[in-house]
Each structure stands twice: as structure tokens, then as C-alpha cells.
Design an enzyme around this catalytic site. Structure first.
Site, short mmCIF file in Angstrom:
data_model
loop_
_atom_site.label_atom_id
_atom_site.label_comp_id
_atom_site.label_asym_id
_atom_site.label_seq_id
_atom_site.Cartn_x
_atom_site.Cartn_y
_atom_site.Cartn_z
N LYS A 25 0.82 -1.21 0.00
CA LYS A 25 0.00 0.00 0.00
C LYS A 25 0.86 1.27 0.00
CE LYS A 25 -2.92 3.14 0.59
NZ LYS A 25 -4.11 3.53 -0.12
N CYS A 39 -2.94 11.09 1.60
CA CYS A 39 -2.33 9.80 1.26
C CYS A 39 -0.94 10.00 0.68
CB CYS A 39 -3.21 9.08 0.24
SG CYS A 39 -4.94 9.12 0.69
N1 SAJ Z 1 -1.28 15.41 -8.63
C1 SAJ Z 1 -0.43 16.14 -9.46
N2 SAJ Z 1 -0.15 15.66 -10.70
C2 SAJ Z 1 -0.67 14.49 -11.16
C3 SAJ Z 1 -1.51 13.74 -10.32
C4 SAJ Z 1 -1.81 14.22 -9.05
O1 SAJ Z 1 0.07 17.21 -9.08
O2 SAJ Z 1 -0.38 14.14 -12.31
C5 SAJ Z 1 -1.60 15.90 -7.29
C6 SAJ Z 1 -3.11 16.12 -7.05
O3 SAJ Z 1 -3.51 17.37 -7.52
C7 SAJ Z 1 -3.20 15.99 -5.54
C8 SAJ Z 1 -2.16 14.91 -5.23
O4 SAJ Z 1 -1.27 14.90 -6.33
O5 SAJ Z 1 -2.83 17.18 -4.88
C9 SAJ Z 1 -2.73 13.53 -5.01
O6 SAJ Z 1 -3.82 13.30 -5.87
P1 SAJ Z 1 -4.09 11.89 -6.63
O7 SAJ Z 1 -5.31 12.07 -7.43
O8 SAJ Z 1 -2.86 11.46 -7.35
O9 SAJ Z 1 -4.27 10.84 -5.44
P2 SAJ Z 1 -5.19 10.80 -4.11
O10 SAJ Z 1 -4.35 11.25 -2.95
O11 SAJ Z 1 -6.50 11.44 -4.31
O12 SAJ Z 1 -5.41 9.21 -3.98
C10 SAJ Z 1 -4.28 8.34 -3.88
C11 SAJ Z 1 -4.44 7.19 -4.87
N3 SAJ Z 1 -3.20 6.43 -4.98
C12 SAJ Z 1 -2.62 6.16 -6.17
O13 SAJ Z 1 -3.07 6.54 -7.22
C13 SAJ Z 1 -1.38 5.32 -6.13
C14 SAJ Z 1 -5.60 6.29 -4.42
O14 SAJ Z 1 -5.70 5.16 -5.27
C15 SAJ Z 1 -5.40 5.84 -2.97
O15 SAJ Z 1 -6.49 5.05 -2.52
C16 SAJ Z 1 -5.32 7.08 -2.10
O16 SAJ Z 1 -4.19 7.86 -2.54
C17 SAJ Z 1 -5.18 6.65 -0.65
O17 SAJ Z 1 -6.15 6.82 0.11
O18 SAJ Z 1 -4.14 6.11 -0.28
#
Ligand code: SAJ
Length: 405
Positions: A202, A256
Site C-alpha cells: 500500500k 495519502c
Molecule cells: N497530482 C499532481 N499531478 C498528477 C496527479 C496528481 O500534481 O499528475 C496531485 C493532485 O492534484 C493531488 C495529489 O497529487 O494534490 C494527489 O492526488 P491523486 O489524485 O494522485 O491521489 P489521491 O491522494 O486522491 O489518492 C491516492 C491514490 N493512490 C494512487 O493513485 C497510487 C488512491 O488510489 C489511494 O487510494 C489514495 O491515494 C489513498 O487513500 O491512499
């Protein structure tokens, strides 16, 4: 089979609703009476696509919500796992306290599964000793499991049903019990492994994403130095069959991705070098954005920081979650003091100078900094017409007066 889900938050609530609406006898528990009251009054506690419908289906199927812990065959613990900001180590207090409450009522042979994200070794170091301290034998009196969630806010309901899952257990029989509960609603593959592997997997998943976002953010900073278009470079590079670069942005928020990698840095400081650097890069993005804001203000003769408006307070688009959001991180800097803020998803006043009306917000600022690419803006970028725009999310078309990261 009766299941008790402990913690009616972002993960526990949808998980319990999903189980109940697929025929499992479920009780949702939370120690916050206000939350339980709200759920019993027929209201969900946060906004999420498809959650209202799922809630109605679960209520119809007989889910109940309580503050007290009932007797059940399986307990799913979905409580927060904060980390110590200084030592970067996990604080398992909520998990341990929930487990202790379960132990006060659970029948012989029941399963306690930790759904919250925990750092590798937490079950061995904190959960097992808590169980043993109450005189229970792990593996006979109670069975432990770790079923880390993987759902993405904004698409939780779909992902609950379709994502594959990891089930960490100490013995195959417990694996079968846990599998049978999750297979009531989950159509993805279920991989049964040991608890330690499930814990590590995880954290590794979220760390992988953090490192990849850090790479995109570092590229944005390199490209900024020489006026190169990072978005075009990423678009073209991603045409390579084995390249898939993520998008740069104003930083990484949420509870996360900006948290889990620290578990590895905290426990393995000598080994987790790249992971640590990625955290540093992502955590420094709000400062980079602030520097860009200052440059853009100078270029356009804007002297008064209160004429700068931040669009977006949440940690990402189309959610109402503000935890660790880049906008909140930016607002902690003294230089940001006085900036105006608007977010269509945040109904309460949580920061100074926060607006709840888009037109009033736009009327009071000269420079709009797009911190979050909410649908409201992405689908109607013309609402920013006539404004200077600093678009950190690449949602506005290129044009005069539109600055990128
Ligand atoms: N972000 C970027 N660039 C990107 C993608 C995301 O700057 O290309 C930023 C987003 O704006 C945000 C942060 O990263 O601030 C995280 O957003 P996210 O959409 O990547 O992820 P979370 O935190 O909403 O959810 C993640 C997910 N993990 C993965 O994709 C590996 C989700 O599947 C998990 O269940 C979740 O963390 C968790 O609860 O652990």
C-alpha cells in the site's frame, strides 16, 4: 455474517455502504455523535460522485449507524493514521484505540481487519501487542488482517467495485473469510498475501505516485529556467510506448500521497533517498508558485497582494477535501497574507479572505491563480476572460495574460 465498519470517514463510509447495498449485514460505527446523527438523519458527511445513491441503497438494505461497538463476525477499522511531523513516523493511536474498543465486545474467533493505511510493521509492532495485552491469543481468539483501500477520491464508488484488492492475513482461513466479505461487491482480483507484504504494498503504491509527480514538477522547474513548454514536452515524451509522465502542479496534497512516503523515510532514512527527495520537491512547489506569483505581479505592475486571488482550496479537482492542500500550504507563507480565495466545493469559511461567490471574487482581484482545476472552471474557462491568469493546472487555453507554471 455481520460486519462492523469502524470510522465513518472518507474510506469507512463508502466501504460500509458498498457492503450493505450488496447484502452484507453492516453496522457503521463512529465515535463522533454528530456524524452518526447526520447519517441517521439521512445525510452523507461529504460530497462524492455516486455516494448519495449508494447511501440510499444501503439504508434500504438495512445498514445502521451507531456510536457504540456491536458484536460482529468481522470488524473493519478505517480510522485516521496521522504521522508525526517531526519524526515522520506513523501515529497508530487511533488504530490501537479502535482495536481496543473492538476487543471489549468482539466474540471469540472474530476477524479484525485494518483498512487504514499503516506503515509496514504496524500490525506487528502495535496491533498484535494491543490484542495480547488484553489477554487474547492472535490467530485463535481473534484473527488479524490488513485490507488497504485503493480508491481515488472523485471516483470512489466506481473504484470500490472495480479495483483489485490486497488482503493481508496470517492464515489462509482468515483470507477466505475476508475475501468472501469483499467479493460481495468487488469485481476486481483479490490477492491474498501476508500482512507485512500488504502493509508495504500500500505504501509503495502511493510512494510510486509521489515520485512520479515529483519528476513532473522537477521538469516544470527545469523548463521554467529556459522558457520551455513543459506540457508540450510531456505530451510528446508520453507518445513513447514506455513513457508515462504525470502532470506538474502546485504541489501534492491529500491525506495519502503527501503522507505515506514519509513512513518509509521515517523508518528507513538511510535507504529511502529518492523517496525523500521526491517529498522535498513536491513540498517545495507552493514556494515555487509563490515565486512565480511575485514575478508575474512585477511584470504586470501589481503591487498589492490582496489583488491576487487563489482559485481552489481543495487538494485536487472536484472533491471537497482540503487536507494538506497546496493552497493551504501556500497560505501559510507570510508573503501570501492578504490573498483572496475562492472554491466552489468549500462551503464553510476555513481561511481569511475567503469568498463564496465567484463573481464577487473575480471582481476583487486582478490576478487569478488557478490552484485547482475544478470542473466549474475547466468547462468554462471563459469566466476568466479579461483577467490576468496564472494557471498552475494547465486548464486554461494559452493566450495573452495566461501564465503557466
Ligand atoms: N497530482 C499532481 N499531478 C498528477 C496527479 C496528481 O500534481 O499528475 C496531485 C493532485 O492534484 C493531488 C495529489 O497529487 O494534490 C494527489 O492526488 P491523486 O489524485 O494522485 O491521489 P489521491 O491522494 O486522491 O489518492 C491516492 C491514490 N493512490 C494512487 O493513485 C497510487 C488512491 O488510489 C489511494 O487510494 C489514495 O491515494 C489513498 O487513500 O491512499
Amino acid at each position: 455474517m455481520k460486519v462492523c465498519v469502524v470510522g465513518m470517514g472518507y474510506i469507512g463510509l463508502p466501504t460500509s455502504l458498498m457492503m450493505a447495498s450488496h447484502g452484507v449485514d453492516v453496522v457503521g460505527v463512529d465515535y463522533d455523535p454528530a456524524k452518526i446523527e447526520m447519517l441517521n438523519a439521512g445525510e452523507v458527511t461529504f460530497e462524492e460522485k455516486g455516494l448519495d445513491e449508494l447511501f440510499r441503497a444501503a439504508v434500504k438494505a438495512g445498514i445502521s449507524f451507531e456510536c457504540g461497538y456491536p458484536k460482529a463476525d468481522m470488524y473493519v477499522i478505517a480510522v485516521p493514521t496521522p504521522y508525526d511531523k517531526v519524526s515522520k513516523k506513523i501515529d497508530p493511536a487511533y488504530v490501537v484505540s479502535a482495536v481496543n474498543s473492538v476487543l471489549d465486545v468482539c466474540p471469540q474467533g472474530s476477524v479484525i481487519s485494518i483498512e487504514s493505511t499503516i506503515s509496514p510493521g504496524t500490525v506487528d509492532r502495535f496491533v498484535k501487542p494491543a490484542v495480547q495485552a488484553k489477554g487474547f491469543a492472535v490467530g485463535t481468539d481473534v484473527h488479524l488482517a490488513h485490507t488497504p483501500e485503493r480508491i481515488i477520491p472523485g471516483n470512489m464508488v466506481y473504484e470500490l467495485e472495480h479495483n483489485s484488492r490486497t488482503i493481508g492475513v496470517d492464515d489462509p482461513e482468515t483470507g477466505e473469510i475476508v475475501k468472501s466479505v469483499y467479493s460481495s461487491f468487488c469485481r476486481g482480483e483479490m490477492v491474498v498475501t501476508d500482512i507485512r507484504t500488504a502493509e508495504m504494498t500500500k505504501v509503495v503504491e502511493n510512494t510510486y505516485r509521489d515520485i512520479n509527480i515529483a519528476f513532473a514538477n522537477e521538469l516544470a522547474r527545469i523548463c521554467r529556467r529556459d522558457g520551455m513548454d513543459v506540457y508540450e514536452i510531456i505530451r510528446i515524451a508520453n507518445m513513447h510506448p514506455r513513457v508515462n509522465i504525470l502532470q506538474p502542479g502546485p504541489g501534492v496534497g491529500g491525506h495519502c500521497i503527501s503522507v505515506d512516503p514519509w513512513f518509509l523515510v521515517g523508518d528507513y532514512p538511510e535507504q529511502a533517498r529518492l523517496i525523500h527527495q521526491a517529498r522535498i520537491v513536491n513540498d517545495s512547489m507552493p514556494d515555487f508558485v509563490l515565486d512565480r506569483i511575485e514575478t508575474i505581479m512585477k511584470m504586470n505592475g501589481i503591487r498589492d497582494v490582496s489583488r491576487v486571488g487563489l482559485y481552489g482550496l481543495t487538494y485536487k479537482e472536484n472533491v471537497d477535501d482540503v487536507r494538506e492542500s497546496p493552497t493551504l500550504q501556500l497560505l501559510e507563507r507570510p508573503l501570501a497574507c492578504g490573498m483572496k480565495v475562492y472554491d466552489p466545493w468549500v462551503k464553510n469559511d476555513i481561511v481569511d479572505n475567503q469568498y463564496h461567490d465567484l463573481d464577487a471574487f473575480l471582481a476583487d482581484v486582478d490576478l487569478v491563480v488557478v490552484m485547482v482545476g475544478h470542473r466549474q472552471l475547466r468547462d468554462n474557462t471563459e469566466i476568466l476572460k479579461g483577467k490576468l491568469v496564472f494557471d498552475t493546472r494547465n486548464v486554461c487555453p494559452k493566450g495573452i495574460g495566461v501564465y503557466k507554471l
